[in-house]
Design a protein around this motif. Structure first.
Motif, PDB file in Angstrom:
ATOM      1  N   PRO A  16       0.826  -1.209   0.000  1.00 38.59           N
ATOM      2  CA  PRO A  16       0.000   0.000   0.000  1.00 38.59           C
ATOM      3  C   PRO A  16       0.864   1.266   0.000  1.00 38.59           C
ATOM      4  O   PRO A  16       1.835   1.367   0.741  1.00 38.59           O
ATOM      5  CB  PRO A  16      -0.796  -0.094   1.302  1.00 38.59           C
ATOM      6  N   ALA A  17       0.500   2.215  -0.857  1.00 39.42           N
ATOM      7  CA  ALA A  17       1.250   3.469  -0.979  1.00 39.42           C
ATOM      8  C   ALA A  17       0.874   4.413   0.160  1.00 39.42           C
ATOM      9  O   ALA A  17      -0.227   4.343   0.703  1.00 39.42           O
ATOM     10  CB  ALA A  17       0.931   4.120  -2.320  1.00 39.42           C
ATOM     11  N   PRO A  18       1.791   5.300   0.531  1.00 39.96           N
ATOM     12  CA  PRO A  18       1.445   6.281   1.560  1.00 39.96           C
ATOM     13  C   PRO A  18       0.362   7.228   1.050  1.00 39.96           C
ATOM     14  O   PRO A  18       0.310   7.548  -0.134  1.00 39.96           O
ATOM     15  CB  PRO A  18       2.766   7.024   1.809  1.00 39.96           C
ATOM     16  N   SER A  66       8.387   9.619   0.055  1.00 38.13           N
ATOM     17  CA  SER A  66       7.684   8.685   0.936  1.00 38.13           C
ATOM     18  C   SER A  66       7.644   7.313   0.281  1.00 38.13           C
ATOM     19  O   SER A  66       7.499   7.205  -0.937  1.00 38.13           O
ATOM     20  CB  SER A  66       6.250   9.156   1.197  1.00 38.13           C
ATOM     21  N   GLN A  67       7.762   6.263   1.103  1.00 37.65           N
ATOM     22  CA  GLN A  67       7.754   4.900   0.596  1.00 37.65           C
ATOM     23  C   GLN A  67       7.336   3.965   1.720  1.00 37.65           C
ATOM     24  O   GLN A  67       7.644   4.202   2.892  1.00 37.65           O
ATOM     25  CB  GLN A  67       9.137   4.516   0.078  1.00 37.65           C
ATOM     26  N   ALA A  68       6.630   2.894   1.379  1.00 33.19           N
ATOM     27  CA  ALA A  68       6.233   1.883   2.366  1.00 33.19           C
ATOM     28  C   ALA A  68       7.483   1.171   2.884  1.00 33.19           C
ATOM     29  O   ALA A  68       8.487   1.076   2.174  1.00 33.19           O
ATOM     30  CB  ALA A  68       5.283   0.875   1.733  1.00 33.19           C
ATOM     31  N   PRO A  69       7.459   0.675   4.121  1.00 29.12           N
ATOM     32  CA  PRO A  69       8.625  -0.051   4.635  1.00 29.12           C
ATOM     33  C   PRO A  69       8.855  -1.357   3.882  1.00 29.12           C
ATOM     34  O   PRO A  69       7.929  -1.925   3.292  1.00 29.12           O
ATOM     35  CB  PRO A  69       8.273  -0.311   6.098  1.00 29.12           C
ATOM     36  N   ALA A  70      10.094  -1.816   3.906  1.00 28.24           N
ATOM     37  CA  ALA A  70      10.462  -3.058   3.215  1.00 28.24           C
ATOM     38  C   ALA A  70       9.788  -4.253   3.885  1.00 28.24           C
ATOM     39  O   ALA A  70       9.549  -4.241   5.092  1.00 28.24           O
ATOM     40  CB  ALA A  70      11.978  -3.235   3.242  1.00 28.24           C
TER      41      ALA A  70
END
Length: 89
Positions: A16-18, A66-70
């Motif tokens: 899911p994107a921020p 911004s990026q979702a965590p790995a």
């Protein structure tokens, strides 16, 4: 590290994107790119590569990225999925 062979089937899972900028809270995000992490997984009598896609977005207000965590890996920096590790053990 060499990429996995192209003949292996791939399953694409998009994280899911921020929805808002983590820096300023703005909602004017624009897609910048994406990072793909490949994990080798085994299904009985079948091999497949699961691609975890983390899309990158940049804020048009403050220009923060911004990026979702790995995704979690059973072994740090490993490429083997939990099903493959269970089969090996």
């Amino acid at each position: 590290r060499q990429p996995f062979p192209e003949h292996l089937p791939r399953e694409r899972v998009v994280e899911p994107a921020p929805t808002a900028c983590h820096c300023c809270g703005g909602h004017r995000l624009r897609k910048l790119g994406e990072d793909i992490t490949e994990t080798l997984e085994v299904v009985p009598r079948q091999w497949k590569v699961i691609q975890h896609v983390r899309e990158k977005f940049t804020c048009r207000d403050c220009e923060a990225i911004s990026q979702a965590p790995a995704p979690f890996h059973a072994t740090p920096r490993g490429w083997a999925g939990p099903g493959l590790l269970a089969m090996i053990l």
